[in-house]
Design an enzyme around this catalytic site. Sequence first.
Site, PDB file in Angstrom:
ATOM      1  N   HIS A   1       0.892  -1.183   0.076  1.00  0.00           N
ATOM      2  CA  HIS A   1       0.022  -0.037   0.163  1.00  0.00           C
ATOM      3  C   HIS A   1       0.923   1.259   0.030  1.00  0.00           C
ATOM      4  CE1 HIS A   1      -3.661   2.409   0.929  1.00  0.00           C
ATOM      5  NE2 HIS A   1      -2.618   3.386   1.653  1.00  0.00           N
ATOM      6  N   GLU A   2       1.971   1.332   1.002  1.00  0.00           N
ATOM      7  CA  GLU A   2       2.621   2.702   1.227  1.00  0.00           C
ATOM      8  C   GLU A   2       3.535   2.598  -0.284  1.00  0.00           C
ATOM      9  OE1 GLU A   2       1.702   4.577   3.178  1.00  0.00           O
ATOM     10  OE2 GLU A   2       0.431   3.234   4.495  1.00  0.00           O
TER      11      GLU A   2
ATOM     12  N   GLU B   1      -4.729   8.057  -2.934  1.00  0.00           N
ATOM     13  CA  GLU B   1      -5.250   6.763  -2.294  1.00  0.00           C
ATOM     14  C   GLU B   1      -5.561   5.601  -3.437  1.00  0.00           C
ATOM     15  OE1 GLU B   1      -4.862   6.414   0.646  1.00  0.00           O
ATOM     16  OE2 GLU B   1      -5.671   4.427   1.018  1.00  0.00           O
TER      17      GLU B   1
HETATM   18 ZN    ZN Z   1      -3.063   5.125   1.921  1.00  0.00          ZN
END
Ligand code: ZN
Length: 510
Positions: free
Chosen positions: A274-275, A304
């Site tokens: 995710h990061e 995001e």
């Molecule tokens: Zn995020």
Amino acid sequence: MTTTAYERLVAKLKRVHYLGTVAGLLGWDEQVNLPPDSADQRAEQLALLAELQHAAAADPEIGTLLAELAPASAVEAKSNTMGYTFPQDADRGVVVREARRDYERVVKLPASFVTEKARHSSAAYHAWAAAKEHSDFSAFAPFLQKHLDLARQEAAFLGWGDRAYDYAIDKHDPGLTAAKLTELFGELQVGLVPLVGAIAASSVRAKAGVFKNFPVHAQRDFLREVTEKLGFNYRRGRIDVSLHPFCEGSGADIRMTTRFDADNPLDSLFSSIHETGHGLYEQGLPLAAQGTPLGQNAGMGVHESQSRLWENQVSRSPAFWRFFEPRFRQKFPAQLAAVSSADLYLAVNEVAPTLIRVDSDEVHYNLHILLRFELERRLFSGELSVADLPAAWNALSEKLLGLTPTSDRVGVLQDVHWSGGAFGYFPSYCLGNMIAAQLWFTVRKVYPELDADFEKGDFSRLLGWLRTHIHEQGRRYEALELVRRVTGEELTPKYLLRYLQERYAPLYLQ
Ligand code: ZN
């Protein structure tokens, strides 16, 4: 040689940007390295930098240069019309338009208001932490009320009148409004409810407790291999350990963090991926434009979308695991000896409702956001009072997730966001999920061979497409316009619904 007004503006903007990167680095260090008794000194350093950065951003010469480069009325008229490009020099037009947006936000807020909000946020954070610990919302309520009042004042200072919630949303995702989100989220909810219900009724369940004793050093090696394959450039970034994973920095220096749990290797892996998605976006912003809006990200929702696309669409796919499963087993032969391929893949795609947003699977996740959006909207419109918030939270939780919190700690007090007055932030998560899915279907039409790429551990074609269409655009377009241009369609939840159906129906509904 004389410098032009534009060059002088860019020099001023870079100054603001680099001060921000220093503060970011100190913030990263605070989470990763800070000795236990050094917090007060760090707070002083950060306060000084915030003051310097604010002064640099509010420099009256920026205002003079902006007035010289584009008269106020012209810029305001154009900035509301997406797709506008300045005929002589599109890039310069974008920089001036966005610099003006930032400048107004800074100079329209009185210094006394900024100080008051910062002080209140600090007090509210500590009040929230204590209230959460004791599971007592009433102790936090007055702080939340004050944050709401401040948010309304801030919107008024910026000229948004009584549209305070729209202002809060626009701050994170320029161009989005509560009305637009109501429409998008409403359609999403209608599609999600039957899928969630069907999965809940399914007898298929991921096996509990199959992951035990995964040594941290081997987890670290594996996630390094994965994130490098996805395209993260470790010569311009690094990954460390912190309590809550995050990604900080931009341009040539990206700092990511993760956390390790010997009995939950997938948590560390997926939060790192995710990061990495956030990091890839920041690494892909044009370095030559660093410090100007063209070298900056297009808002929280788009950001995001990048983290979610790599985390979910890519890394929970069968093709991804066809490449990485043998490598995962090689790293952990004993721990995975009794875990079948089917069980591993089901664990990667586990779906089960939970009260806690950050523990949620991707099917239920959006419902957690719909709940928060609905409550924020009602708080701002005055339909809901702060005192009635916990009851409203619990009722919506029961309605959307089928779960009623047993205490405020696992209900209305679970998230940190409201303690900092960060209203309008939650919708970005759901927006990101919708954008990610729409980009996913678009890029797979362009490159039908992506699955074959992934099976070979090659993610460069996907990354290249994201670089060109999203990363290199900087802040050229607002989120909705960016999506329209890249996918040829308005933003719609139908791709997210289709993606969730195609990923989870074969697992749970056969
Ligand atoms: Zn995020």
